[in-house]
Design a protein around this motif. Sequence first.
Motif, mmCIF file in Angstrom:
data_model
loop_
_atom_site.group_PDB
_atom_site.id
_atom_site.type_symbol
_atom_site.label_atom_id
_atom_site.label_comp_id
_atom_site.label_asym_id
_atom_site.label_seq_id
_atom_site.Cartn_x
_atom_site.Cartn_y
_atom_site.Cartn_z
ATOM 1 N N ARG A 1 8.389 4.512 -0.433
ATOM 2 C CA ARG A 1 7.789 5.529 -1.301
ATOM 3 C C ARG A 1 8.039 5.202 -2.766
ATOM 4 O O ARG A 1 9.137 4.820 -3.161
ATOM 5 C CB ARG A 1 8.354 6.910 -0.975
ATOM 6 C CG ARG A 1 7.812 8.003 -1.888
ATOM 7 C CD ARG A 1 8.427 9.344 -1.550
ATOM 8 N NE ARG A 1 7.959 10.343 -2.500
ATOM 9 C CZ ARG A 1 7.527 11.533 -2.151
ATOM 10 N NH1 ARG A 1 7.487 11.875 -0.881
ATOM 11 N NH2 ARG A 1 7.127 12.402 -3.059
ATOM 12 N N ASN A 2 7.010 5.416 -3.585
ATOM 13 C CA ASN A 2 7.118 5.101 -5.009
ATOM 14 C C ASN A 2 6.944 6.376 -5.833
ATOM 15 O O ASN A 2 5.837 6.781 -6.148
ATOM 16 C CB ASN A 2 6.067 4.065 -5.410
ATOM 17 C CG ASN A 2 6.286 3.576 -6.838
ATOM 18 O OD1 ASN A 2 7.299 3.863 -7.451
ATOM 19 N ND2 ASN A 2 5.327 2.840 -7.350
ATOM 20 N N ASN B 1 1.345 7.472 -1.839
ATOM 21 C CA ASN B 1 0.582 7.113 -0.650
ATOM 22 C C ASN B 1 1.225 7.705 0.601
ATOM 23 O O ASN B 1 2.445 7.656 0.773
ATOM 24 C CB ASN B 1 0.510 5.586 -0.535
ATOM 25 C CG ASN B 1 -0.422 5.141 0.568
ATOM 26 O OD1 ASN B 1 -0.078 5.179 1.743
ATOM 27 N ND2 ASN B 1 -1.619 4.725 0.181
ATOM 28 N N LYS B 2 0.407 8.270 1.475
ATOM 29 C CA LYS B 2 0.925 8.973 2.648
ATOM 30 C C LYS B 2 1.633 8.043 3.634
ATOM 31 O O LYS B 2 2.448 8.498 4.437
ATOM 32 C CB LYS B 2 -0.214 9.713 3.347
ATOM 33 C CG LYS B 2 -0.755 10.850 2.496
ATOM 34 C CD LYS B 2 -1.877 11.603 3.162
ATOM 35 C CE LYS B 2 -2.308 12.740 2.256
ATOM 36 N NZ LYS B 2 -3.471 13.440 2.638
ATOM 37 N N LYS B 3 1.347 6.752 3.576
ATOM 38 C CA LYS B 3 2.002 5.826 4.492
ATOM 39 C C LYS B 3 3.483 5.656 4.174
ATOM 40 O O LYS B 3 4.260 5.269 5.034
ATOM 41 C CB LYS B 3 1.301 4.475 4.454
ATOM 42 C CG LYS B 3 -0.093 4.494 5.046
ATOM 43 C CD LYS B 3 -0.701 3.107 5.075
ATOM 44 C CE LYS B 3 -2.083 3.133 5.744
ATOM 45 N NZ LYS B 3 -2.694 1.783 5.810
ATOM 46 N N GLY B 4 3.856 5.950 2.916
ATOM 47 C CA GLY B 4 5.254 5.778 2.543
ATOM 48 C C GLY B 4 5.945 7.064 2.145
ATOM 49 O O GLY B 4 7.049 7.045 1.612
ATOM 50 N N GLU C 1 0.812 -1.222 0.000
ATOM 51 C CA GLU C 1 0.000 0.000 0.000
ATOM 52 C C GLU C 1 0.842 1.267 0.000
ATOM 53 O O GLU C 1 0.528 2.230 -0.697
ATOM 54 C CB GLU C 1 -0.932 -0.011 1.210
ATOM 55 C CG GLU C 1 -1.913 1.139 1.220
ATOM 56 C CD GLU C 1 -2.919 1.042 2.343
ATOM 57 O OE1 GLU C 1 -3.883 1.819 2.343
ATOM 58 O OE2 GLU C 1 -2.737 0.179 3.227
ATOM 59 N N GLU C 2 1.940 1.297 0.772
ATOM 60 C CA GLU C 2 2.734 2.522 0.852
ATOM 61 C C GLU C 2 3.502 2.815 -0.427
ATOM 62 O O GLU C 2 4.042 3.907 -0.601
ATOM 63 C CB GLU C 2 3.714 2.458 2.037
ATOM 64 C CG GLU C 2 4.882 1.513 1.849
ATOM 65 C CD GLU C 2 4.589 0.117 2.357
ATOM 66 O OE1 GLU C 2 5.540 -0.645 2.531
ATOM 67 O OE2 GLU C 2 3.406 -0.207 2.579
ATOM 68 N N ALA C 3 3.559 1.849 -1.362
ATOM 69 C CA ALA C 3 4.265 2.047 -2.625
ATOM 70 C C ALA C 3 3.319 2.392 -3.770
ATOM 71 O O ALA C 3 3.714 2.359 -4.938
ATOM 72 C CB ALA C 3 5.079 0.799 -2.972
ATOM 73 N N THR C 4 2.067 2.721 -3.448
ATOM 74 C CA THR C 4 1.090 3.039 -4.486
ATOM 75 C C THR C 4 0.943 4.549 -4.658
ATOM 76 O O THR C 4 1.392 5.333 -3.823
ATOM 77 C CB THR C 4 -0.292 2.444 -4.138
ATOM 78 O OG1 THR C 4 -0.751 3.014 -2.903
ATOM 79 C CG2 THR C 4 -0.210 0.933 -4.003
ATOM 80 N N TYR C 5 0.303 4.924 -5.746
ATOM 81 C CA TYR C 5 -0.056 6.318 -6.019
ATOM 82 C C TYR C 5 -1.525 6.540 -5.675
ATOM 83 O O TYR C 5 -2.344 5.632 -5.785
ATOM 84 C CB TYR C 5 0.122 6.652 -7.492
ATOM 85 C CG TYR C 5 1.536 6.895 -7.928
ATOM 86 C CD1 TYR C 5 2.125 8.139 -7.787
ATOM 87 C CD2 TYR C 5 2.284 5.880 -8.527
ATOM 88 C CE1 TYR C 5 3.418 8.381 -8.208
ATOM 89 C CE2 TYR C 5 3.581 6.105 -8.961
ATOM 90 C CZ TYR C 5 4.133 7.354 -8.798
ATOM 91 O OH TYR C 5 5.412 7.588 -9.222
ATOM 92 N N MET C 6 -1.868 7.775 -5.320
ATOM 93 C CA MET C 6 -3.258 8.166 -5.127
ATOM 94 C C MET C 6 -3.671 9.097 -6.261
ATOM 95 O O MET C 6 -2.965 10.064 -6.556
ATOM 96 C CB MET C 6 -3.438 8.864 -3.779
ATOM 97 C CG MET C 6 -4.840 9.424 -3.564
ATOM 98 S SD MET C 6 -5.084 10.152 -1.915
ATOM 99 C CE MET C 6 -3.854 11.457 -1.923
ATOM 100 N N LEU C 7 -4.792 8.801 -6.916
ATOM 101 C CA LEU C 7 -5.367 9.720 -7.901
ATOM 102 C C LEU C 7 -6.232 10.700 -7.118
ATOM 103 O O LEU C 7 -7.359 10.388 -6.724
ATOM 104 C CB LEU C 7 -6.192 8.952 -8.935
ATOM 105 C CG LEU C 7 -6.873 9.788 -10.025
ATOM 106 C CD1 LEU C 7 -5.847 10.558 -10.845
ATOM 107 C CD2 LEU C 7 -7.722 8.904 -10.928
ATOM 108 N N ASP C 8 -5.696 11.905 -6.875
ATOM 109 C CA ASP C 8 -6.295 12.852 -5.940
ATOM 110 C C ASP C 8 -7.289 13.778 -6.636
ATOM 111 O O ASP C 8 -7.047 14.966 -6.832
ATOM 112 C CB ASP C 8 -5.185 13.668 -5.260
ATOM 113 C CG ASP C 8 -5.713 14.501 -4.111
ATOM 114 O OD1 ASP C 8 -6.824 14.218 -3.627
ATOM 115 O OD2 ASP C 8 -5.020 15.455 -3.709
ATOM 116 N N HIS C 9 -8.407 13.210 -7.062
ATOM 117 C CA HIS C 9 -9.519 13.942 -7.682
ATOM 118 C C HIS C 9 -9.154 14.478 -9.073
ATOM 119 O O HIS C 9 -8.879 15.671 -9.254
ATOM 120 C CB HIS C 9 -9.994 15.083 -6.785
ATOM 121 C CG HIS C 9 -10.574 14.600 -5.485
ATOM 122 N ND1 HIS C 9 -11.835 14.063 -5.384
ATOM 123 C CD2 HIS C 9 -10.030 14.538 -4.240
ATOM 124 C CE1 HIS C 9 -12.056 13.722 -4.124
ATOM 125 N NE2 HIS C 9 -10.975 13.985 -3.409
#
Length: 201
Positions: free
Chosen positions: A147-148, A127-130, A83-91
């Motif tokens: 972090r990715n 992702n904020k976790k990484g 999960e911490e190595a993923t990207y977030m599509l932020d809207h």
Amino acid sequence: IEDMLWYFGNARLISRSQAAPFIPWTDPLGNEHRKFSWQDIEKMGFFKLSSRFVPQLKVSAMFDYANRYQSAWEPALSWNAPEEATYMLDHEKNLTAAGVINYIINQNTFADFRGGYFQQRIPFQPNKKGIETSKYFDEATGHLWGRNGFNEIQNGKRFQAGAYLTRFQDRLLGGDHELKAGAEFESAQEELSTWKEDNLM
């Protein structure tokens, strides 16, 4: 206003949550990476308005809007990405507006005026976790963690306009013809911003 004004609207909300394809494992530093789920929320709206207050003139306009959020960007999900190595599509946001004017000058001649505008914004965030960790990759197993990548925002705009004149001419040079003339204008812009809070990590 019967037979003079027509309108149509549509709004949708799509929300789904599902498990990522990641296979749980423990990295060489002893950190346990567990299976996780991700969320996808999409909001959309569409509206179209058409009018004909006089027989010679027809006007129509259309608006379309979409907003999409993914807690983990779906194309980047993988069996080896925790999960911490993923990207977030932020809207991600998309806005489209278009208009058309049709004017009948006489039974053989009519004019068209068209315009359109499109705007898009696609922001990605790690992702904020990484976000405060370094990136690691294990070449032997193919696993990655930490972090990715970078923050990234893609912005795009496009504007189009055109004016056209059509004439149906009978018995011209021995035949019937459809004559057309017009002019078009287009402007497009794209921008990409990439950054990282701490370049040492």
